[in-house]
Scaffold this motif. Structure first.
Motif, PDB file in Angstrom:
ATOM      1  N   SER A 265       0.819  -1.210   0.000  1.00 31.09           N
ATOM      2  CA  SER A 265       0.000   0.000   0.000  1.00 31.09           C
ATOM      3  C   SER A 265       0.855   1.263   0.000  1.00 31.09           C
ATOM      4  O   SER A 265       0.402   2.321  -0.423  1.00 31.09           O
ATOM      5  N   SER A 266       2.071   1.156   0.474  1.00 34.86           N
ATOM      6  CA  SER A 266       3.048   2.243   0.437  1.00 34.86           C
ATOM      7  C   SER A 266       4.433   1.629   0.625  1.00 34.86           C
ATOM      8  O   SER A 266       4.553   0.484   1.086  1.00 34.86           O
ATOM      9  N   PRO A 267       5.512   2.360   0.293  1.00 37.00           N
ATOM     10  CA  PRO A 267       6.842   1.758   0.273  1.00 37.00           C
ATOM     11  C   PRO A 267       7.298   1.147   1.594  1.00 37.00           C
ATOM     12  O   PRO A 267       8.076   0.183   1.588  1.00 37.00           O
ATOM     13  N   ASN A 268       6.827   1.684   2.717  1.00 45.06           N
ATOM     14  CA  ASN A 268       7.329   1.229   4.011  1.00 45.06           C
ATOM     15  C   ASN A 268       6.347   0.359   4.790  1.00 45.06           C
ATOM     16  O   ASN A 268       6.503   0.175   6.000  1.00 45.06           O
ATOM     17  N   LEU A 269       5.351  -0.171   4.098  1.00 44.61           N
ATOM     18  CA  LEU A 269       4.475  -1.193   4.682  1.00 44.61           C
ATOM     19  C   LEU A 269       4.552  -2.423   3.775  1.00 44.61           C
ATOM     20  O   LEU A 269       3.671  -2.658   2.945  1.00 44.61           O
ATOM     21  N   PRO A 270       5.612  -3.223   3.925  1.00 47.92           N
ATOM     22  CA  PRO A 270       5.900  -4.272   2.944  1.00 47.92           C
ATOM     23  C   PRO A 270       5.099  -5.553   3.084  1.00 47.92           C
ATOM     24  O   PRO A 270       5.071  -6.359   2.158  1.00 47.92           O
ATOM     25  N   ASN A 271       4.464  -5.793   4.244  1.00 50.90           N
ATOM     26  CA  ASN A 271       3.808  -7.084   4.449  1.00 50.90           C
ATOM     27  C   ASN A 271       2.707  -6.975   5.508  1.00 50.90           C
ATOM     28  O   ASN A 271       2.471  -5.913   6.093  1.00 50.90           O
ATOM     29  N   ASP A 272       2.037  -8.108   5.753  1.00 50.90           N
ATOM     30  CA  ASP A 272       0.917  -8.138   6.703  1.00 50.90           C
ATOM     31  C   ASP A 272       1.345  -7.739   8.118  1.00 50.90           C
ATOM     32  O   ASP A 272       0.605  -7.059   8.830  1.00 50.90           O
TER      33      ASP A 272
END
Length: 418
Positions: A265-272
């Motif tokens: 959703s954005s570069p610094n939210l890579p995973n669940d």
């Protein structure tokens, strides 16, 4: 509404439910508001589909229109094509003969590559040749000139369910601009990966900013479609105007549905894991503590070179990378916690924030722990004061409860899903 519960085990239930779904096409909310509900017994048995994937419900609203799209890299449609698992909403609509005039891009840009807080500039999408107008640069609200000749605006962006995630603010200003110009908005709903709980301090209006425009808690437990209905219904737009808003609902979704995002959703939210931890550890963005920007563990680790290293056995070194050109504590060893194996959270955790503050106070009295950004993230000055006063976590949490109960009453009016 028909009560389907007595028919749970009968074919009549399925017949009624199927007919109910077929005649329902969208949730329309404006001054003449109409809504529909999908029966709970049936929604659990349907395959999950995003609003964008339910093309048959909104394509007819776009035929012969000049369309603008507010979207980014999350505006995708899952396909059954073995050669192409996903197609972007823009590409899908172009292939179906829809006339798209332009694209509006939120924070991080149309392709989702820009840093947090980095100004996004206008440009041309290299794949389609469409003009891309930034909503995170000189203006965060589309101007009348930018919306000239636009007949309808589509909003399709993946939210993560935290008040300080700026896509909500972009939605607010898009709705406001369209309401002022009497341009209808079609919002394609998407699941909320943090939609299973409601928690945190409720924003006080004197602390509104682009990371918090509305009097809601940090975690509000609504899809972005439901949230858009709340913005409209509570008349939060300028001068209490309302937008001609149509929500294309999800299929097969409840607020307890687990959802793994198909793209970041954005570069610094890579995973669940990072998304689940985000509401709890984003508060550290308003302190001297790193949340892992500049690593491949963003929002899954926390640490600082200013903490007492004897207390912590985990360390990391932030370095510039995609999405973080200038990370906090760049090149310094940060000592702290690795949270990647934490169990899934169903509330905001304050224990790490309190722990780090107490350590800092003991060993770094000459330096500040909190920055002015902390109050913007919290939406109140109370949280910082409570931590500084040494209140226990349960005492702080108790202070939120009355406001949370009041919010839940407001929230209940705009829910589309159970």
């Amino acid at each position: 509404m028909i009560n389907f519960k007595p028919f749970k085990s009968t074919y009549l239930c399925w017949f009624l439910a199927m007919n109910f779904i077929l005649i329902s096409c969208a949730v329309k909310t404006n001054v003449k508001e109409t809504t529909f509900e999908i029966p709970s017994i049936y929604i659990e048995k349907l395959t999950l589909k995003t609003g964008a994937e339910r093309t048959n419900l909104y394509l007819k609203l776009l035929k012969g229109k000049n369309v603008a799209i507010v979207g980014n890299q999350t505006s995708i449609i899952e396909t059954n094509n073995k050669q192409q698992d996903q197609i972007h909403l823009v590409d899908s609509l172009l292939s179906l003969g829809i006339h798209i005039e332009k694209v509006f891009a939120p924070e991080h840009g149309f392709r989702g590559k820009s840093d947090a807080g980095e100004t996004v500039i206008d440009g041309i999408d290299t794949k389609t040749g469409l003009p891309v107008i930034s909503l995170y640069g000189e203006n965060k609200k589309p101007s009348a000139d930018q919306l000239k000749n636009i007949d309808v605006v589509i909003f399709d962006i993946q939210d993560v369910g935290a008040r300080f995630y700026t896509y909500l603010s972009s939605l607010h200003y898009v709705m406001e601009a369209c309401a002022e110009l009497e341009i209808p908005v079609i919002l394609l709903d998407r699941p909320n990966p943090n939609g299973h709980y409601i928690d945190g301090p409720v924003l006080e209006l004197e602390h509104t900013s682009f990371v918090g425009l509305h009097k809601v808690p940090v975690v509000y437990g609504m899809t972005i479609g439901e949230y858009g209905q709340m913005i409209n219904g509570e008349k939060w737009l300028n001068n209490r105007i309302q937008c001609d808003l149509t929500v294309i609902p999800l299929q097969g979704y409840t607020h307890e549905t687990e959802y793994s995002l198909p793209v970041k959703s954005s570069p610094n939210l890579p995973n669940d894991k990072s998304i689940n931890l985000y509401p709890s550890i984003c508060f550290f963005e308003g302190t001297n503590v790193s949340v892992g920007r500049g690593t491949e563990m963003q929002f899954q680790v926390i640490g600082s070179p200013e903490l007492n290293i004897k207390q912590f056995n985990f360390k990391f070194v932030p370095k510039p990378n995609e999405g973080s050109k200038y990370p906090k504590h760049n090149g310094e060893i940060c000592y702290g916690y690795d949270l990647r194996k934490e169990k899934k959270l169903d509330r905001i955790e304050l224990k790490w924030l309190i722990d780090f503050y107490e350590n800092h106070k003991k060993y770094n009295k000459e330096k500040k722990f909190f920055t002015i950004f902390f109050t913007k993230l919290a939406g109140t000055e109370k949280l910082q004061k409570q931590i500084e006063q040494g209140l226990l976590e349960q005492e702080i949490r108790k202070s939120w409860q009355n406001d949370l109960e009041e919010f839940k009453i407001i929230r209940s009016k705009y829910l589309i899903y159970e």
